[in-house]
Design an enzyme around this catalytic site. Structure first.
Site, PDB file in Angstrom:
ATOM      1  N   GLY A 156      23.571  13.618  86.492  1.00  0.00           N
ATOM      2  CA  GLY A 156      23.110  14.609  85.868  1.00  0.00           C
ATOM      3  C   GLY A 156      23.636  15.984  86.227  1.00  0.00           C
ATOM      4  N   ASP A 184      22.521   5.631  90.674  1.00  0.00           N
ATOM      5  CA  ASP A 184      21.788   6.849  90.160  1.00  0.00           C
ATOM      6  C   ASP A 184      21.440   7.513  91.296  1.00  0.00           C
ATOM      7  OD1 ASP A 184      20.487   8.688  88.864  1.00  0.00           O
ATOM      8  OD2 ASP A 184      18.654   7.479  88.216  1.00  0.00           O
ATOM      9  N   GLY A 185      22.082   8.838  91.462  1.00  0.00           N
ATOM     10  CA  GLY A 185      22.034  10.050  92.284  1.00  0.00           C
ATOM     11  C   GLY A 185      23.102  10.552  92.931  1.00  0.00           C
ATOM     12  N   GLY A 186      23.453  11.915  92.801  1.00  0.00           N
ATOM     13  CA  GLY A 186      24.375  12.343  93.595  1.00  0.00           C
ATOM     14  C   GLY A 186      25.670  11.790  93.124  1.00  0.00           C
ATOM     15  N   GLY A 236      13.138  11.271  91.933  1.00  0.00           N
ATOM     16  CA  GLY A 236      12.247  12.633  91.706  1.00  0.00           C
ATOM     17  C   GLY A 236      12.785  13.871  91.210  1.00  0.00           C
ATOM     18  N   PHE A 237      14.055  14.292  91.531  1.00  0.00           N
ATOM     19  CA  PHE A 237      14.588  15.337  91.355  1.00  0.00           C
ATOM     20  C   PHE A 237      16.146  15.137  91.116  1.00  0.00           C
ATOM     21  CE2 PHE A 237      10.923  16.305  93.592  1.00  0.00           C
ATOM     22  CZ  PHE A 237      10.396  17.215  92.901  1.00  0.00           C
ATOM     23  N   GLY A 238      16.882  15.762  90.316  1.00  0.00           N
ATOM     24  CA  GLY A 238      18.384  15.847  89.960  1.00  0.00           C
ATOM     25  C   GLY A 238      18.787  16.824  91.318  1.00  0.00           C
ATOM     26  N   GLY A 239      20.090  16.705  91.250  1.00  0.00           N
ATOM     27  CA  GLY A 239      21.057  17.560  92.055  1.00  0.00           C
ATOM     28  C   GLY A 239      20.776  17.483  93.643  1.00  0.00           C
ATOM     29  N   MET A 289      10.256   6.168  86.012  1.00  0.00           N
ATOM     30  CA  MET A 289       9.533   6.431  87.553  1.00  0.00           C
ATOM     31  C   MET A 289       8.031   6.640  87.473  1.00  0.00           C
ATOM     32  SD  MET A 289      12.933   8.775  88.777  1.00  0.00           S
ATOM     33  CE  MET A 289      13.525   8.979  87.191  1.00  0.00           C
ATOM     34  N   HIS A 346      21.010   8.816  79.818  1.00  0.00           N
ATOM     35  CA  HIS A 346      19.968   8.371  80.834  1.00  0.00           C
ATOM     36  C   HIS A 346      18.754   9.514  80.687  1.00  0.00           C
ATOM     37  CE1 HIS A 346      19.014   6.423  84.606  1.00  0.00           C
ATOM     38  NE2 HIS A 346      18.424   7.684  84.996  1.00  0.00           N
TER      39      HIS A 346
HETATM   40  C1  DX5 Z   1      16.491  11.184  90.086  1.00  0.00           C
HETATM   41  C2  DX5 Z   1      17.026  10.629  88.657  1.00  0.00           C
HETATM   42  C3  DX5 Z   1      18.398  10.864  88.577  1.00  0.00           C
HETATM   43  C4  DX5 Z   1      18.742  12.247  88.220  1.00  0.00           C
HETATM   44  C5  DX5 Z   1      20.271  12.348  88.678  1.00  0.00           C
HETATM   45  O1  DX5 Z   1      15.130  10.809  90.196  1.00  0.00           O
HETATM   46  O2  DX5 Z   1      16.693   9.412  88.503  1.00  0.00           O
HETATM   47  O3  DX5 Z   1      18.763  10.224  87.050  1.00  0.00           O
HETATM   48  O4  DX5 Z   1      18.859  13.036  87.150  1.00  0.00           O
HETATM   49  O5  DX5 Z   1      20.586  13.563  89.015  1.00  0.00           O
HETATM   50  P1  DX5 Z   1      22.025  13.966  89.795  1.00  0.00           P
HETATM   51  O6  DX5 Z   1      23.333  13.140  89.343  1.00  0.00           O
HETATM   52  O7  DX5 Z   1      22.057  15.579  89.610  1.00  0.00           O
HETATM   53  O8  DX5 Z   1      21.811  13.417  91.233  1.00  0.00           O
HETATM   54 ZN    ZN Z   2      17.392   8.376  86.688  1.00  0.00          ZN
END
Ligand code: DX5
Ligand code: ZN
Length: 219
Positions: free
Chosen positions: A197, A175-177, A142-145, A68, A33
């Protein structure tokens, strides 16, 4: 994809060692991804075309490119040429989702549509049978984690129902968390591709982390 799969998100990899980190997940997951952020649709900036082009030489994994960005139509051909296999745009970023799906398919890629957690899920439903992948975002992009948002599971279930009603074979992705605590709930609601992620690249053994996520569904 047989059954379900994990799509490790490169956003959480070590940008100084992308090839090394890709090799850690290759063979454990089919999809990679790629989060493309422009500082406009989301407040963050990630990476772009030169990185996608470079890592294309390093792996045969399916590149699941998550745009995005505003005006996604301007960049479809470039991301296809850089080596994307799937190109996913945000429904919030176009007034002509059908034309954009056609454009992406004409570029040789599969077409995905993502939806922001604050957008009414009903906005996506008319497109359910008309694309190859739907990406339900379970965090604000916008952000991982970040943590999996309450309410995401019912949104996945709503899309699952719409896809099943029109006999669509589209992939339903979340996608996310996604982690060992949340993946099962999303699976039970009907998701089949799990972007992860932090849960993968935040681990000291990303390959094992993928196997552990899969085991949360199969055990
Ligand atoms: C967030 C991204 C996700 C992100 C997911 O805007 O679209 O793809 O990398 O990260 P995790 O799995 O850490 O929530
Ligand atoms: Zn993503």
């Amino acid at each position: 994809m047989s059954g379900f799969d994990i799509a490790p998100s490169l956003l959480s990899a070590d940008f100084c060692n992308l090839e090394r980190d890709i090799k850690k997940v290759e063979g454990r997951a089919e999809y990679l991804h790629l989060d493309i952020m422009d500082g406009h649709y989301v407040s963050n900036i990630s990476f772009g075309l030169p990185v996608v082009k470079s890592i294309r030489k390093a792996t045969g994994m399916i590149f699941d490119t998550h745009l995005m960005i505003t005006e996604p139509e301007k960049y479809v051909d470039a991301f296809a040429a850089a080596g994307s296999d799937i190109i996913t745009f945000h429904i919030e970023c176009t007034d002509e989702p059908e034309a954009l799906v056609d454009h992406i398919r004409a570029s040789g890629c599969k077409a995905g549509i993502a939806i922001h957690p604050d957008t009414d899920i009903e906005r996506l439903i008319p497109m359910a049978g008309r694309c190859d992948l739907i990406l339900v975002m379970s965090v604000r992009p916008g952000f991982g984690g970040q943590g999996y948002l309450d309410g995401s599971t019912s949104r996945i279930a709503r899309v699952r129902n719409a896809l099943d009603e029109c006999n669509s074979g589209a992939i339903l992705a979340v996608d996310g968390g996604i982690n060992a605590k949340t993946i099962r709930e999303a699976y039970d609601a009907g998701a089949r591709l799990f972007v992860a992620g932090n849960a993968v690249f935040g681990s000291d053994d990303p390959g094992r982390a993928i196997e552990e996520l899969k085991a949360c569904i199969t055990r």
